[in-house]
Design a protein around this motif. Structure first.
Motif, short mmCIF file in Angstrom:
data_model
loop_
_atom_site.label_atom_id
_atom_site.label_comp_id
_atom_site.label_asym_id
_atom_site.label_seq_id
_atom_site.Cartn_x
_atom_site.Cartn_y
_atom_site.Cartn_z
N PHE A 3 0.85 -1.18 0.00
CA PHE A 3 0.00 0.00 0.00
C PHE A 3 0.89 1.23 0.00
N PRO A 4 0.62 2.26 -0.79
CA PRO A 4 -0.57 2.42 -1.64
C PRO A 4 -0.34 2.12 -3.12
N ASP A 5 0.63 1.29 -3.44
CA ASP A 5 1.04 1.11 -4.83
C ASP A 5 -0.09 0.63 -5.74
N VAL A 6 -0.99 -0.19 -5.24
CA VAL A 6 -2.06 -0.72 -6.10
C VAL A 6 -3.27 0.21 -6.16
N TRP A 7 -3.20 1.32 -5.46
CA TRP A 7 -4.30 2.28 -5.44
C TRP A 7 -3.90 3.53 -6.21
N THR A 8 -4.87 4.11 -6.91
CA THR A 8 -4.64 5.36 -7.64
C THR A 8 -4.89 6.54 -6.71
N GLN A 9 -3.86 7.36 -6.51
CA GLN A 9 -4.00 8.48 -5.59
C GLN A 9 -4.62 9.68 -6.29
N GLY A 10 -5.52 10.36 -5.58
CA GLY A 10 -6.14 11.58 -6.08
C GLY A 10 -6.41 12.49 -4.91
N ILE A 39 -5.12 5.15 7.37
CA ILE A 39 -5.23 4.05 6.41
C ILE A 39 -4.08 3.08 6.67
N THR A 40 -4.31 2.19 7.61
CA THR A 40 -3.32 1.17 7.96
C THR A 40 -3.35 0.06 6.91
N PRO A 41 -2.36 -0.82 6.90
CA PRO A 41 -2.42 -1.96 5.98
C PRO A 41 -3.69 -2.80 6.13
N SER A 42 -4.21 -2.92 7.35
CA SER A 42 -5.43 -3.71 7.53
C SER A 42 -6.65 -3.00 6.98
N VAL A 43 -6.69 -1.67 7.05
CA VAL A 43 -7.78 -0.91 6.42
C VAL A 43 -7.70 -1.08 4.91
N ALA A 44 -6.49 -0.95 4.36
CA ALA A 44 -6.32 -1.12 2.91
C ALA A 44 -6.67 -2.54 2.48
N ALA A 45 -6.36 -3.53 3.32
CA ALA A 45 -6.69 -4.91 2.98
C ALA A 45 -8.20 -5.12 2.95
N PHE A 46 -8.92 -4.49 3.88
CA PHE A 46 -10.38 -4.57 3.83
C PHE A 46 -10.91 -3.88 2.58
N GLY A 47 -10.34 -2.71 2.26
CA GLY A 47 -10.74 -2.04 1.02
C GLY A 47 -10.53 -2.92 -0.19
N PRO A 60 -10.82 7.94 1.46
CA PRO A 60 -10.26 9.26 1.77
C PRO A 60 -9.28 9.15 2.94
N SER A 61 -8.27 9.97 2.91
CA SER A 61 -7.30 10.02 4.00
C SER A 61 -7.56 11.29 4.81
N LEU A 62 -8.15 11.15 5.98
CA LEU A 62 -8.59 12.30 6.78
C LEU A 62 -7.58 12.69 7.85
N ASP A 66 -0.53 7.72 5.80
CA ASP A 66 -1.04 6.66 4.92
C ASP A 66 -0.07 5.49 4.87
N GLY A 67 -0.61 4.29 5.14
CA GLY A 67 0.19 3.08 5.06
C GLY A 67 0.91 2.71 6.34
N ALA A 68 0.87 3.59 7.36
CA ALA A 68 1.53 3.27 8.62
C ALA A 68 0.77 2.19 9.35
N GLY A 69 1.48 1.36 10.08
CA GLY A 69 0.85 0.30 10.84
C GLY A 69 0.24 0.80 12.14
N MET A 70 -0.47 -0.08 12.82
CA MET A 70 -1.06 0.22 14.12
C MET A 70 0.03 0.12 15.17
#
Length: 242
Positions: A3-10, A39-47, A60-62, A66-70
């Motif tokens: 993460f976030p390589d497989v996601w398109t950032q906007g 947006i942890t790796p587990s959040v991205a995995a659920f996405g 969205p990243s509020l 981004d990508g940091a672990g818990m």
């Protein structure tokens, strides 16, 4: 996955406020709103699970990195961001979180692009009630509340509050009376959720679908993920977005 390589950032901007977004997939739109610390790796995995089920997912990243672990560090840093930000309510009751306006705008844009009956919205933990707020003025037809924990459940009144103004709650109640459903997930003994499920059942009646998991845990679809909960979410999306 990386993460976030497989996601398109906007990014998305509303009322001069911008937040980064990450997008992937095809099909009906679903907005996945991360928990603390971000947006942890587990959040991205659920996405990714939602993407693989046939949906266009926007995360969205509020706050947070981004990508940091818990970790204690990431939790502390994101809590500091949340506590000083005017976009979020932390302790006040009977008030809709201000960031709801930004999220509603994101939902309207996604629906305008993709069409269909509406979009899904899922919040978790601190953002757990945000999907409810998005129903007020956005085409959200599949709202999911995972362990809603804001305002912080300090005292009985706060533990029952659903992070909405009375006027916004009345709008949500009207939509539910007209056939809209709301899905809620929690671990049955999770103290962070307080008495909110009882409030939602009282206010929304049978329109509020409760999925209450046994065992010790908090994050129903991420850190302490249970397949029962994920299956309930995907089934709810299938019923309401196709």
């Amino acid at each position: 996955m990386t993460f976030p390589d497989v996601w398109t950032q906007g990014s998305h901007t509303h009322d001069d406020v911008s937040h980064p977004t990450y997008r992937q997939g095809t099909g009906p739109g679903v907005i996945v709103i991360h928990e603390i610390p971000g947006i942890t790796p587990s959040v991205a995995a659920f996405g990714q699970e939602v993407v693989d089920a046939g949906y266009t997912v926007v995360m969205p990243s509020l706050f947070g990195k981004d990508g940091a672990g818990m970790s204690p560090l990431s939790l502390g840093n994101s809590m500091r961001q949340v506590c000083v930000s005017r976009e979020f309510t932390k302790l006040r009751v009977g008030e809709t979180t201000p960031v709801a306006g930004w999220l509603r705008s994101l939902a309207r844009d996604l629906h305008e692009e993709l069409g269909g009956p509406g979009v899904g919205a899922l919040g978790m933990c601190f953002t757990g009630g945000f999907a409810l707020a998005m129903m007020v003025d956005a085409p959200v037809t599949a709202p999911v509340l995972c362990q809603p924990s804001a305002p912080f459940a300090v005292g009985g009144k706060r533990s029952r509050d659903v992070n909405l103004s009375r006027g916004d709650l009345d709008i949500v109640k009207g939509k539910c009376a007209a056939g809209q459903q709301v899905l809620g997930l929690r671990y049955r003994k999770d103290p962070a959720v307080g008495k909110r499920f009882e409030t939602l059942t009282q206010e929304l009646g049978d329109a509020f679908i409760r999925v209450e998991l046994d065992g010790v845990g908090h994050s129903t679809v991420t850190e302490q993920r249970k397949q029962e909960g994920v299956d309930a979410v995907l089934g709810f999306f299938a019923d309401n977005l196709h």
